[in-house]
Design an enzyme around this catalytic site. Structure first.
Site, mmCIF file in Angstrom:
data_model
loop_
_atom_site.group_PDB
_atom_site.id
_atom_site.type_symbol
_atom_site.label_atom_id
_atom_site.label_comp_id
_atom_site.label_asym_id
_atom_site.label_seq_id
_atom_site.Cartn_x
_atom_site.Cartn_y
_atom_site.Cartn_z
ATOM 1 N N SER A 131 -11.616 -21.805 1.327
ATOM 2 C CA SER A 131 -10.458 -22.697 1.392
ATOM 3 C C SER A 131 -9.240 -21.946 1.925
ATOM 4 C CB SER A 131 -10.143 -23.246 0.003
ATOM 5 O OG SER A 131 -8.928 -23.974 0.032
ATOM 6 N N HIS B 167 -12.453 -24.640 5.000
ATOM 7 C CA HIS B 167 -12.001 -25.837 4.296
ATOM 8 C C HIS B 167 -10.476 -25.917 4.373
ATOM 9 C CE1 HIS B 167 -12.536 -29.099 1.374
ATOM 10 N NE2 HIS B 167 -11.456 -28.629 0.753
ATOM 11 N N ASP C 72 -7.234 -27.964 3.145
ATOM 12 C CA ASP C 72 -6.683 -28.926 2.192
ATOM 13 C C ASP C 72 -5.321 -29.420 2.662
ATOM 14 O OD1 ASP C 72 -8.628 -29.058 0.037
ATOM 15 O OD2 ASP C 72 -8.128 -26.963 -0.351
ATOM 16 N N MET D 281 -2.191 -31.821 1.801
ATOM 17 C CA MET D 281 -1.554 -32.501 0.669
ATOM 18 C C MET D 281 -0.191 -33.034 1.084
ATOM 19 S SD MET D 281 -2.286 -29.654 -2.273
ATOM 20 C CE MET D 281 -3.818 -28.725 -2.322
ATOM 21 N N HIS E 76 -9.931 -31.842 4.230
ATOM 22 C CA HIS E 76 -9.873 -32.649 3.011
ATOM 23 C C HIS E 76 -8.479 -33.271 2.926
ATOM 24 C CE1 HIS E 76 -9.889 -32.570 -1.706
ATOM 25 N NE2 HIS E 76 -9.888 -33.799 -1.218
ATOM 26 N N MET F 291 -5.870 -35.093 1.148
ATOM 27 C CA MET F 291 -5.315 -35.536 -0.124
ATOM 28 C C MET F 291 -3.975 -36.195 0.152
ATOM 29 S SD MET F 291 -6.376 -32.343 -2.581
ATOM 30 C CE MET F 291 -6.485 -31.098 -1.293
ATOM 31 N N MET G 111 -14.792 -33.216 -6.697
ATOM 32 C CA MET G 111 -13.650 -32.401 -7.103
ATOM 33 C C MET G 111 -13.910 -31.880 -8.516
ATOM 34 S SD MET G 111 -11.575 -32.184 -4.637
ATOM 35 C CE MET G 111 -10.356 -31.266 -5.601
ATOM 36 N N ASP H 170 -15.596 -28.663 -4.794
ATOM 37 C CA ASP H 170 -14.327 -27.985 -4.522
ATOM 38 C C ASP H 170 -13.521 -27.861 -5.806
ATOM 39 O OD1 ASP H 170 -11.937 -27.018 -3.547
ATOM 40 O OD2 ASP H 170 -11.429 -28.797 -2.389
#
Length: 229
Positions: free
Chosen positions: A21, A44, A46, A48, A77, A79, A148, A186
């Site tokens: 990540s 990965h 993320d 947000m 990913h 979010m 998750m 994750d």
């Protein structure tokens, strides 16, 4: 149910992908950090927005920079609220796959369809407190299901033990469908729980703090590989 071959010790390391990540990497050295995880399967990413989760991470410019710096599969990913608004932008910035939350949009089927129309691998996920039944209607339409194993929003959290049973349940549902979708985990993944998750049916393990530790990414990756051997 996982086949005897898939659960065998020799097969776990071959079957399971490792996805460091980037949330845990040093962004002042992004290119170097990406080179340091060569040998991993995916990176990965993320994203947000500070609305869907109580934190803001990074967005399109960082993904585009990572894409220029690495040939790794970019596992994005999202979010973020109403992710369908930005799917084309993330695809153009370099995403190879995009995962959306069932809680973040009332139109999950539409979002999954849009990702596929963009030529990317479509994933779906849900928060630890959301019943697994929420993803069941789209399981036949996705390329990846993400479990998750922490509440999303921050890196470095402790693994939620109940996640293992969620992995087992989703593995069974995917097998019943005859689906080839990846089953990703994750949050709080370490050498201590990696094998347990793989034996439960996970095929992709996301790890941040366990990879980007004080002794370097290659050492972190090696420990995870050893745990799966």
């Amino acid at each position: 149910m996982i086949s005897e071959k898939a659960a065998s010790p020799a097969f776990l390391g071959e079957r399971v992908k490792l996805a460091p990540s980037l949330l845990s990497c040093d962004f002042t050295r992004l290119g170097e950090e990406l080179r340091a995880i060569e040998g991993a399967d995916w990176a990965h990413v993320d994203v947000m927005d500070g609305l869907f989760v109580p934190n803001i991470s990074f967005g399109l410019p960082i993904l585009a920079a990572a894409r220029r710096a690495s040939a790794l599969f970019m596992d994005v990913h999202l979010m973020i609220e109403r992710p369908e608004r930005y799917l084309r932008d993330f695809a153009e910035a370099g995403a190879d796959g995009m995962t959306v939350h069932v809680e973040a949009t009332p139109h999950v089927h539409r979002a999954v369809g849009l990702i596929r129309e963009l030529g990317k691998r479509a994933g779906v996920t849900l928060n630890p407190g959301t019943p697994l039944e929420a993803v069941r209607p789209v399981l036949a339409d996705v390329d990846l299901v993400l479990v998750m194993s922490v509440n999303p929003g921050f890196g470095g959290q402790r693994f939620l033990p109940g996640s293992v049973e969620r992995v087992r349940t989703l593995r069974r549902w995917l097998d019943e469908l005859g689906s080839a979708a990846e089953l990703e985990v994750d949050g709080g993944v370490t050498p201590q729980n990696a094998r347990l998750l793989a034996e439960a049916g996970a095929t992709v393990l996301v790890a941040g703090s366990s990879v980007f530790g004080s002794d370097g990414p290659q050492a972190g990756l090696s420990r995870l590989r050893e745990a799966l051997s």
